[in-house]
Scaffold this motif. Structure first.
Motif, PDB file in Angstrom:
ATOM      1  N   ILE A   8       0.821  -1.128  -0.246  1.00  0.00           N
ATOM      2  CA  ILE A   8       0.015  -0.212  -0.019  1.00  0.00           C
ATOM      3  C   ILE A   8       0.927   1.160  -0.060  1.00  0.00           C
ATOM      4  O   ILE A   8       0.597   2.167  -0.666  1.00  0.00           O
ATOM      5  N   LEU A  11       2.000   2.025  -3.452  1.00  0.00           N
ATOM      6  CA  LEU A  11       1.356   2.480  -4.344  1.00  0.00           C
ATOM      7  C   LEU A  11       1.099   3.920  -3.966  1.00  0.00           C
ATOM      8  O   LEU A  11       0.934   4.886  -5.038  1.00  0.00           O
ATOM      9  N   ILE A  12       0.824   4.359  -2.705  1.00  0.00           N
ATOM     10  CA  ILE A  12       0.792   5.709  -2.212  1.00  0.00           C
ATOM     11  C   ILE A  12       1.942   6.505  -2.966  1.00  0.00           C
ATOM     12  O   ILE A  12       1.655   7.374  -3.330  1.00  0.00           O
ATOM     13  N   MET A  14       3.575   5.909  -5.639  1.00  0.00           N
ATOM     14  CA  MET A  14       3.594   6.138  -7.109  1.00  0.00           C
ATOM     15  C   MET A  14       2.516   7.038  -7.187  1.00  0.00           C
ATOM     16  O   MET A  14       2.839   8.028  -8.154  1.00  0.00           O
ATOM     17  N   MET A  15       1.435   7.018  -6.466  1.00  0.00           N
ATOM     18  CA  MET A  15       0.387   8.080  -6.843  1.00  0.00           C
ATOM     19  C   MET A  15       0.688   9.373  -6.632  1.00  0.00           C
ATOM     20  O   MET A  15       0.232  10.281  -7.276  1.00  0.00           O
ATOM     21  N   LYS A  17       3.466  10.886  -7.033  1.00  0.00           N
ATOM     22  CA  LYS A  17       4.257  11.301  -8.093  1.00  0.00           C
ATOM     23  C   LYS A  17       3.482  11.912  -9.230  1.00  0.00           C
ATOM     24  O   LYS A  17       4.083  12.571 -10.180  1.00  0.00           O
ATOM     25  N   LEU A  18       2.259  11.585  -9.230  1.00  0.00           N
ATOM     26  CA  LEU A  18       1.329  12.001 -10.502  1.00  0.00           C
ATOM     27  C   LEU A  18       1.354  13.387 -10.332  1.00  0.00           C
ATOM     28  O   LEU A  18       1.110  14.188  -9.255  1.00  0.00           O
ATOM     29  N   LEU A  21      -1.260  15.512  -7.609  1.00  0.00           N
ATOM     30  CA  LEU A  21      -1.495  14.882  -6.416  1.00  0.00           C
ATOM     31  C   LEU A  21      -0.167  14.852  -5.633  1.00  0.00           C
ATOM     32  O   LEU A  21       0.878  15.074  -6.322  1.00  0.00           O
ATOM     33  N   ARG A  27      -2.483   9.504  -0.439  1.00  0.00           N
ATOM     34  CA  ARG A  27      -3.229   8.740   0.535  1.00  0.00           C
ATOM     35  C   ARG A  27      -4.571   8.783   0.727  1.00  0.00           C
ATOM     36  O   ARG A  27      -5.244   7.755   0.728  1.00  0.00           O
TER      37      ARG A  27
ATOM     38  N   GLY B  20      -9.789  14.532  -5.165  1.00  0.00           N
ATOM     39  CA  GLY B  20      -8.377  15.304  -5.421  1.00  0.00           C
ATOM     40  C   GLY B  20      -8.233  15.683  -6.868  1.00  0.00           C
ATOM     41  O   GLY B  20      -7.251  16.577  -7.404  1.00  0.00           O
ATOM     42  N   LEU B  21      -8.881  14.633  -7.860  1.00  0.00           N
ATOM     43  CA  LEU B  21      -8.653  15.110  -9.018  1.00  0.00           C
ATOM     44  C   LEU B  21      -9.694  15.359  -9.633  1.00  0.00           C
ATOM     45  O   LEU B  21     -10.869  15.123  -9.397  1.00  0.00           O
ATOM     46  N   ALA B  29      -2.807  14.008 -15.566  1.00  0.00           N
ATOM     47  CA  ALA B  29      -2.033  12.779 -15.135  1.00  0.00           C
ATOM     48  C   ALA B  29      -2.161  11.688 -16.240  1.00  0.00           C
ATOM     49  O   ALA B  29      -1.174  11.025 -16.122  1.00  0.00           O
ATOM     50  N   HIS B  32       0.761  12.105 -18.645  1.00  0.00           N
ATOM     51  CA  HIS B  32       1.902  11.884 -18.092  1.00  0.00           C
ATOM     52  C   HIS B  32       2.299  10.409 -17.847  1.00  0.00           C
ATOM     53  O   HIS B  32       3.328   9.960 -18.332  1.00  0.00           O
ATOM     54  N   LEU B  44       2.556   0.975 -12.004  1.00  0.00           N
ATOM     55  CA  LEU B  44       1.240   1.668 -11.009  1.00  0.00           C
ATOM     56  C   LEU B  44       0.013   0.809 -11.452  1.00  0.00           C
ATOM     57  O   LEU B  44      -0.544   0.350 -10.579  1.00  0.00           O
ATOM     58  N   ALA B  47       0.939  -2.444  -9.423  1.00  0.00           N
ATOM     59  CA  ALA B  47       0.688  -1.963  -7.846  1.00  0.00           C
ATOM     60  C   ALA B  47      -0.705  -2.010  -7.468  1.00  0.00           C
ATOM     61  O   ALA B  47      -1.028  -2.405  -6.287  1.00  0.00           O
ATOM     62  N   VAL B  51      -2.506  -4.530  -4.816  1.00  0.00           N
ATOM     63  CA  VAL B  51      -3.143  -3.817  -3.680  1.00  0.00           C
ATOM     64  C   VAL B  51      -4.637  -4.262  -3.579  1.00  0.00           C
ATOM     65  O   VAL B  51      -5.080  -4.740  -2.734  1.00  0.00           O
ATOM     66  N   TRP B  93      -3.370   6.737  10.138  1.00  0.00           N
ATOM     67  CA  TRP B  93      -2.123   7.105   9.440  1.00  0.00           C
ATOM     68  C   TRP B  93      -1.588   8.434  10.139  1.00  0.00           C
ATOM     69  O   TRP B  93      -0.461   8.554  10.553  1.00  0.00           O
TER      70      TRP B  93
END
Lengths: 198, 198
Positions: A8, A11-12, A14-15, A17-18, A21, A27, B20-21, B29, B32, B44, B47, B51, B93
């Protein structure tokens, strides 16, 4: 950092870096995905895999599609003889949303930049010159961004082509719905110079 | 709307629904991702698939992990006897990033809400009551959001448990780095009531 397991967490990261985001929104997005696993996460993963395997650049114009020659280049409904030159596929999509242009496109893939050592060969400029000859083009419309690099590139292409074909560029002026008070001085000056009788 | 092919259009639509998008950032995105297909898009997608197949809720506390009992519940380094109650995994978290809490967690999965007809059985409240008995808990720390629903839920849980165990909640006051001039009146009043000698 957080207590998610390694998968997880990966994955967070990688996301995050878009474009658009950051760590916090990544998250939130990942939690949303996990909560809607079967309805959102798995279809999204599959859609990404499909696009990853099929998406490619059009060999003719540089647009992104799923075949070697893109839908616009193949379409018989588009007008021949007019090429709209854009920096990026995002700009092509923006032009298409406008819906006013019915010709073909040419995606440069960036702008000339002395600082970043981007020359004409690094962009799709030689291919544009070829197309002007091969496709009996009558007008090249430069729809480049109104930035320094964009305008430098526009001037370069205009110099290159104007002996062979009519070269135009998008009009500059007050945007629809724009208020003069909030516009920069350059735009107001440009709009004044390009004034029309009503 | 745009001229991407159906597969790319579908991916943009899915991305645009993530928190958020929006449509514009989803398009950016996806472009990209397509440009960095092998380095970003395919990893991605993979991943997400991993998950999607492994993530699950901890049967004990509701945290998200990849096993039936999450890492925090299994860890021998965490202190027994203290349970921190949070609304959501995102709050867990956030607490872990703070790093100050060394006990175990309990994720409610939302707040009580008369409007949305969310009752105690819809949250993980009965399970919390079970754990207080089964795990010899000495303190339940309510780390719920300072919203109306969050505080209603906190009061409900406090009423339910305070005869059996010590129930506390996070302090309210001026945030670190906060400027009084920008704080709401309620926070300033709460901070004044909870003043300490220096």
């Amino acid at each position: 950092m957080s207590d998610a397991t390694r998968e997880i967490e990966a994955l967070i990261e990688m996301m995050a870096k878009l474009p658009g985001l950051g760590p916090r929104s990544a998250r939130r997005a990942v939690l949303h995905l996990i909560k809607k696993r079967s309805r959102v996460l798995m279809p999204l993963a599959e859609a990404m895999r499909v696009v990853g395997e099929t998406a490619r650049e059009c060999l003719n114009c540089g647009n992104i599609g799923t075949s070697d020659i893109c839908d616009i280049c193949q379409s018989e409904k588009r007008r021949n003889g007019e090429i709209c030159v854009v920096e990026d596929v995002a700009d092509l999509w923006a032009m298409e949303r406008g819906g006013a242009f019915k010709g073909r496109y040419h995606v440069l893939g960036g702008t000339l930049s002395a600082l970043d050592a981007v020359g004409p060969e690094d962009l799709r400029i030689p291919k544009l010159v070829d197309r002007v000859t091969a496709e009996e083009v009558t007008e090249v419309i430069l729809a480049l961004n109104a930035t320094v690099d964009g305008q430098t590139t526009a001037h370069y292409i205009a110099d290159l082509l104007e002996s062979r074909v009519r070269v135009t560029s998008l009009a500059q002026g007050v945007p629809i719905g724009g208020e003069l008070d909030y516009l920069d001085d350059g735009t107001i000056s440009a709009a004044l110079r390009a004034r029309k009788s009503v």
